[in-house]
Write a protein that holds these residues in place. Structure first.
Motif, PDB file in Angstrom:
ATOM      1  N   HIS A  28       1.434  -0.944   0.016  1.00  0.00           N
ATOM      2  CA  HIS A  28       0.099   0.096   0.405  1.00  0.00           C
ATOM      3  C   HIS A  28       0.696   1.183  -0.121  1.00  0.00           C
ATOM      4  O   HIS A  28       1.655   1.306   0.805  1.00  0.00           O
ATOM      5  N   ALA A  29       0.891   2.071  -0.845  1.00  0.00           N
ATOM      6  CA  ALA A  29       1.757   2.776  -0.933  1.00  0.00           C
ATOM      7  C   ALA A  29       1.302   4.393  -1.743  1.00  0.00           C
ATOM      8  O   ALA A  29       0.362   4.554  -2.053  1.00  0.00           O
ATOM      9  N   LEU A  30       1.265   5.588  -0.729  1.00  0.00           N
ATOM     10  CA  LEU A  30       0.385   7.032  -1.241  1.00  0.00           C
ATOM     11  C   LEU A  30       1.544   7.728  -2.603  1.00  0.00           C
ATOM     12  O   LEU A  30       0.917   8.402  -3.017  1.00  0.00           O
ATOM     13  N   ARG A  31       2.287   6.712  -3.558  1.00  0.00           N
ATOM     14  CA  ARG A  31       3.319   6.953  -5.093  1.00  0.00           C
ATOM     15  C   ARG A  31       2.592   5.987  -5.561  1.00  0.00           C
ATOM     16  O   ARG A  31       2.999   4.679  -5.156  1.00  0.00           O
ATOM     17  N   PRO A  32       2.233   6.678  -7.122  1.00  0.00           N
ATOM     18  CA  PRO A  32       2.022   5.312  -7.944  1.00  0.00           C
ATOM     19  C   PRO A  32       3.351   4.628  -8.295  1.00  0.00           C
ATOM     20  O   PRO A  32       3.403   3.758  -8.895  1.00  0.00           O
ATOM     21  N   GLU A  33       4.123   5.670  -8.043  1.00  0.00           N
ATOM     22  CA  GLU A  33       5.381   4.633  -8.522  1.00  0.00           C
ATOM     23  C   GLU A  33       6.179   4.208  -7.757  1.00  0.00           C
ATOM     24  O   GLU A  33       6.333   4.737  -6.649  1.00  0.00           O
ATOM     25  N   ALA A  34       7.574   3.324  -7.771  1.00  0.00           N
ATOM     26  CA  ALA A  34       7.848   2.594  -7.242  1.00  0.00           C
ATOM     27  C   ALA A  34       8.664   3.123  -6.089  1.00  0.00           C
ATOM     28  O   ALA A  34       9.511   3.800  -6.737  1.00  0.00           O
ATOM     29  N   GLY A  35       9.697   2.703  -5.455  1.00  0.00           N
ATOM     30  CA  GLY A  35      10.134   4.055  -4.422  1.00  0.00           C
ATOM     31  C   GLY A  35      11.598   2.632  -4.716  1.00  0.00           C
ATOM     32  O   GLY A  35      11.586   2.043  -5.347  1.00  0.00           O
ATOM     33  N   PRO A  36      13.063   4.114  -4.158  1.00  0.00           N
ATOM     34  CA  PRO A  36      13.936   3.206  -4.667  1.00  0.00           C
ATOM     35  C   PRO A  36      14.603   1.580  -3.688  1.00  0.00           C
ATOM     36  O   PRO A  36      14.643   1.208  -4.369  1.00  0.00           O
ATOM     37  N   VAL A  37      14.035   1.519  -2.753  1.00  0.00           N
ATOM     38  CA  VAL A  37      13.983   0.416  -2.326  1.00  0.00           C
ATOM     39  C   VAL A  37      13.159  -1.181  -2.701  1.00  0.00           C
ATOM     40  O   VAL A  37      13.377  -2.136  -2.704  1.00  0.00           O
ATOM     41  N   GLU A  38      11.489  -0.198  -3.059  1.00  0.00           N
ATOM     42  CA  GLU A  38      10.905  -1.741  -4.378  1.00  0.00           C
ATOM     43  C   GLU A  38      11.686  -1.316  -5.884  1.00  0.00           C
ATOM     44  O   GLU A  38      11.870  -2.751  -5.965  1.00  0.00           O
ATOM     45  N   ALA A  39      12.882  -0.337  -6.149  1.00  0.00           N
ATOM     46  CA  ALA A  39      12.995  -0.580  -7.163  1.00  0.00           C
ATOM     47  C   ALA A  39      14.496  -2.002  -7.223  1.00  0.00           C
ATOM     48  O   ALA A  39      14.355  -3.178  -7.658  1.00  0.00           O
ATOM     49  N   ALA A  40      14.677  -1.710  -5.789  1.00  0.00           N
ATOM     50  CA  ALA A  40      15.993  -2.673  -5.586  1.00  0.00           C
ATOM     51  C   ALA A  40      14.897  -4.200  -5.752  1.00  0.00           C
ATOM     52  O   ALA A  40      16.737  -5.065  -5.817  1.00  0.00           O
ATOM     53  N   VAL A  41      14.316  -4.407  -4.449  1.00  0.00           N
ATOM     54  CA  VAL A  41      14.078  -5.259  -4.778  1.00  0.00           C
ATOM     55  C   VAL A  41      12.673  -6.200  -5.488  1.00  0.00           C
ATOM     56  O   VAL A  41      12.821  -7.647  -5.502  1.00  0.00           O
ATOM     57  N   ALA A  42      13.014  -5.453  -7.317  1.00  0.00           N
ATOM     58  CA  ALA A  42      11.448  -5.604  -7.489  1.00  0.00           C
ATOM     59  C   ALA A  42      12.518  -6.642  -8.674  1.00  0.00           C
ATOM     60  O   ALA A  42      13.429  -6.222  -9.243  1.00  0.00           O
ATOM     61  N   ARG A  43      11.436  -7.162  -9.206  1.00  0.00           N
ATOM     62  CA  ARG A  43      12.049  -8.375 -10.133  1.00  0.00           C
ATOM     63  C   ARG A  43      12.106  -6.982 -11.631  1.00  0.00           C
ATOM     64  O   ARG A  43      12.784  -7.220 -12.777  1.00  0.00           O
ATOM     65  N   THR A  44      11.117  -6.344 -11.951  1.00  0.00           N
ATOM     66  CA  THR A  44      11.495  -5.132 -13.707  1.00  0.00           C
ATOM     67  C   THR A  44      10.927  -3.406 -12.696  1.00  0.00           C
ATOM     68  O   THR A  44      10.854  -3.215 -13.352  1.00  0.00           O
TER      69      THR A  44
END
Length: 151
Positions: free
Chosen positions: A131-147
């Motif tokens: 659940h996020a307050l912004r539509p784009e992925a944050g830096p930690v999400e980008a580091a652990v996400a597949r794409t």
């Protein structure tokens, strides 16, 4: 041997950190007692993990995510303050598919550390619901996400 030493050092650091945060003022004697108690606790935690047969896995991306964490926290605070003070943003719930080598437990903990995100579910070992307050992925999400975040 090397992995065991690292595990004990990490446990000691966590236990000393919890003790120091729990004490209002830290004297050298209290710090010494905390260090000795943490060392004993670290050895006990390692022995318990070995006795239970639990293996530490999925930490390949942890360093990259931990490096991104301070920026994610500052950015998350800015988004949260902006949302509360200026204009409410529309929150979003998204699935984050974790990259190979990322475990949902620690990845979810790091994602949740940002003030504008919260992991609300772990349906599988390689997916977390955020659940996020912004539509784009944050830096930690980008580091652990597949794409890079959304999926």
């Amino acid at each position: 041997m090397w992995a065991g030493t690292v595990e004990i050092v990490v446990w000691c650091a966590v236990l000393i950190g919890v003790t120091v945060v729990s004490i209002s003022s830290v004297s050298p004697v209290e710090l010494t007692v905390a260090g000795l108690a943490a060392l004993g606790g670290a050895f006990a935690a390692r022995r318990m993990r070995l006795a239970a047969g639990v293996r530490v896995k999925g930490v390949r991306s942890a360093a990259r995510a931990a490096v991104a964490l301070p920026y994610a926290i500052v950015r998350g605070l800015a988004v949260l303050v902006s949302s509360v003070a200026a204009h409410p943003v529309e929150a979003t719930v998204r699935r984050v598919r974790l990259r190979q080598g990322a475990a949902a437990a620690w990845a979810g903990t790091l994602i949740t550390a940002s003030p504008d995100t919260c992991v609300i579910g772990i349906p599988r070992d390689d997916v977390v619901l955020v659940h996020a307050l912004r539509p784009e992925a944050g830096p930690v999400e980008a580091a652990v996400a597949r794409t890079g975040g959304r999926r």
